[in-house]
Design a protein around this motif. Structure first.
Motif, PDB file in Angstrom:
ATOM      1  N   LYS A 164     -20.657  -2.070   9.596  1.00 28.69           N
ATOM      2  CA  LYS A 164     -19.232  -2.479   9.070  1.00 28.69           C
ATOM      3  C   LYS A 164     -19.440  -2.924   7.470  1.00 28.69           C
ATOM      4  N   ASP A 204     -13.908   3.792  14.854  1.00 31.76           N
ATOM      5  CA  ASP A 204     -12.860   3.372  15.404  1.00 31.76           C
ATOM      6  C   ASP A 204     -13.459   2.078  15.962  1.00 31.76           C
ATOM      7  N   PHE A 259     -13.202  -0.639  12.483  1.00 34.98           N
ATOM      8  CA  PHE A 259     -12.164  -0.924  11.925  1.00 34.98           C
ATOM      9  C   PHE A 259     -10.858  -0.895  12.576  1.00 34.98           C
ATOM     10  N   THR A 260     -10.814  -0.509  13.724  1.00 31.64           N
ATOM     11  CA  THR A 260      -9.478  -0.705  14.426  1.00 31.64           C
ATOM     12  C   THR A 260      -8.766  -2.105  14.496  1.00 31.64           C
ATOM     13  N   ASN A 261      -7.558  -2.124  13.964  1.00 33.24           N
ATOM     14  CA  ASN A 261      -6.775  -3.082  13.969  1.00 33.24           C
ATOM     15  C   ASN A 261      -7.555  -4.323  12.974  1.00 33.24           C
ATOM     16  N   SER A 262      -8.288  -3.717  11.801  1.00 33.83           N
ATOM     17  CA  SER A 262      -8.560  -4.666  10.730  1.00 33.83           C
ATOM     18  C   SER A 262      -7.837  -4.160   9.696  1.00 33.83           C
ATOM     19  N   THR A 263      -7.984  -5.045   8.407  1.00 34.16           N
ATOM     20  CA  THR A 263      -7.345  -4.863   7.089  1.00 34.16           C
ATOM     21  C   THR A 263      -7.470  -3.267   6.657  1.00 34.16           C
ATOM     22  N   GLU A 264      -8.766  -2.914   7.317  1.00 32.67           N
ATOM     23  CA  GLU A 264      -8.879  -1.339   6.708  1.00 32.67           C
ATOM     24  C   GLU A 264      -8.395  -0.156   7.676  1.00 32.67           C
ATOM     25  N   HIS A 265      -7.655  -0.663   8.679  1.00 36.98           N
ATOM     26  CA  HIS A 265      -7.259   0.335   9.757  1.00 36.98           C
ATOM     27  C   HIS A 265      -6.634   1.576   9.132  1.00 36.98           C
ATOM     28  N   ASN A 266      -5.591   1.354   8.385  1.00 45.01           N
ATOM     29  CA  ASN A 266      -4.756   2.555   7.886  1.00 45.01           C
ATOM     30  C   ASN A 266      -5.454   3.459   6.982  1.00 45.01           C
ATOM     31  N   CYS A 275      -8.856   3.772   6.877  1.00 48.48           N
ATOM     32  CA  CYS A 275      -9.888   4.277   7.814  1.00 48.48           C
ATOM     33  C   CYS A 275      -9.408   5.485   8.500  1.00 48.48           C
ATOM     34  N   ARG A 276      -8.308   5.407   9.025  1.00 44.81           N
ATOM     35  CA  ARG A 276      -7.544   6.532   9.844  1.00 44.81           C
ATOM     36  C   ARG A 276      -7.095   7.581   9.015  1.00 44.81           C
TER      37      ARG A 276
END
Length: 242
Positions: A56, A88, A91-98, A100-101
């Motif tokens: 991570k 996935d 970083f899913t549901n982390s501060t970097e989620h968006n 990352c997507r």
């Protein structure tokens, strides 16, 4: 079109010519290639070994080294698959989620980008001989790439691509798998190379240098009359110096 180039550490250290050929290919396709020299690894080795916290940390650097609003292209289905799928888990549901997507939606393996985004499959390459195409596990199963490399290779002058038995079976590399299970790994490489020799191929071509390293090691050890080549090197074969 601006394209950010991601060169995996594996290619950077062992196959730099493939990196330069990727740049030549993208430029010939009409792209303005941007390379960030601060980039390093995508985190896949740590991730596959189970060190997700360390992966991570490396992944966070990757997400800051590349932009959210630009295509990212890599000559590695393995590393592209890591970003598209492994991130996935990180970083899913982390501060970097968006962020990352957004980056996941913009990153492409080279052949996928050329065929499906740029809609180009002819680059004036010439390579006389016969070849088989090796579907890497990451390319086929993580990036859903099957027809794109074959479409590109079909337009290489002088090259005949032959079907091969078990062409979508793993070569035995698998990162640390080759170290932990050396005997099984070597047997898988032997099977892959022997299947290529059975159809009298001159070359084994793939999207992943890691697979090619595994297979070339067996070829060199046995002194066999066949060579491995990355698809970027094939698609720039026969060009005058650029």
């Amino acid at each position: 079109m601006n394209v950010e180039l991601f060169i995996p550490c594996f290619i950077d250290q062992l196959y730099p010519e493939t990196a330069f050929n990727t740049i030549k290919l993208l430029k010939k396709a009409g792209c303005n290639v941007v390379y960030n020299p601060k980039q390093t690894c995508c985190g896949q080795p740590a991730y596959n070994a189970g060190f997700w916290n360390e992966a991570k940390q490396i992944g966070l650097k990757f997400l800051t080294d590349f932009s959210e609003d630009c295509y990212i292209v890599s000559p590695s289905a393995s590393c592209t698959g890591m970003v598209k799928n492994g991130y996935d888990d990180l970083f899913t549901n982390s501060t970097e989620h968006n962020r990352c997507r957004n980056i996941q939606s913009n990153i492409y393996e080279l052949s996928d980008f050329l065929v499906n985004v740029l809609k180009k499959d002819y680059f004036g390459a010439e390579l006389v001989g016969t070849a088989v195409y090796h579907d890497s596990c990451s390319g086929l199963r993580e990036c859903n790439i099957r027809d794109e490399p074959r479409q590109l290779l079909a337009h290489v002058g002088g090259l005949e691509v032959l079907p091969m038995r078990d062409q979508d079976v793993c070569c035995g590399f698998g990162g640390t798998f080759a170290v932990k299970f050396e005997g099984i790994s070597a047997a898988m490489a032997e099977q892959k190379v022997q299947n290529a020799l059975a159809v009298k191929a001159d070359y084994i071509i793939s999207t992943d240098s890691s697979c090619l390293l595994q297979l070339q090691a067996y070829i060199d050890r046995q002194q066999l009359p066949i060579k491995t080549k990355h698809i970027a090197d094939v698609l720039t074969s026969g060009w005058a110096n650029i």
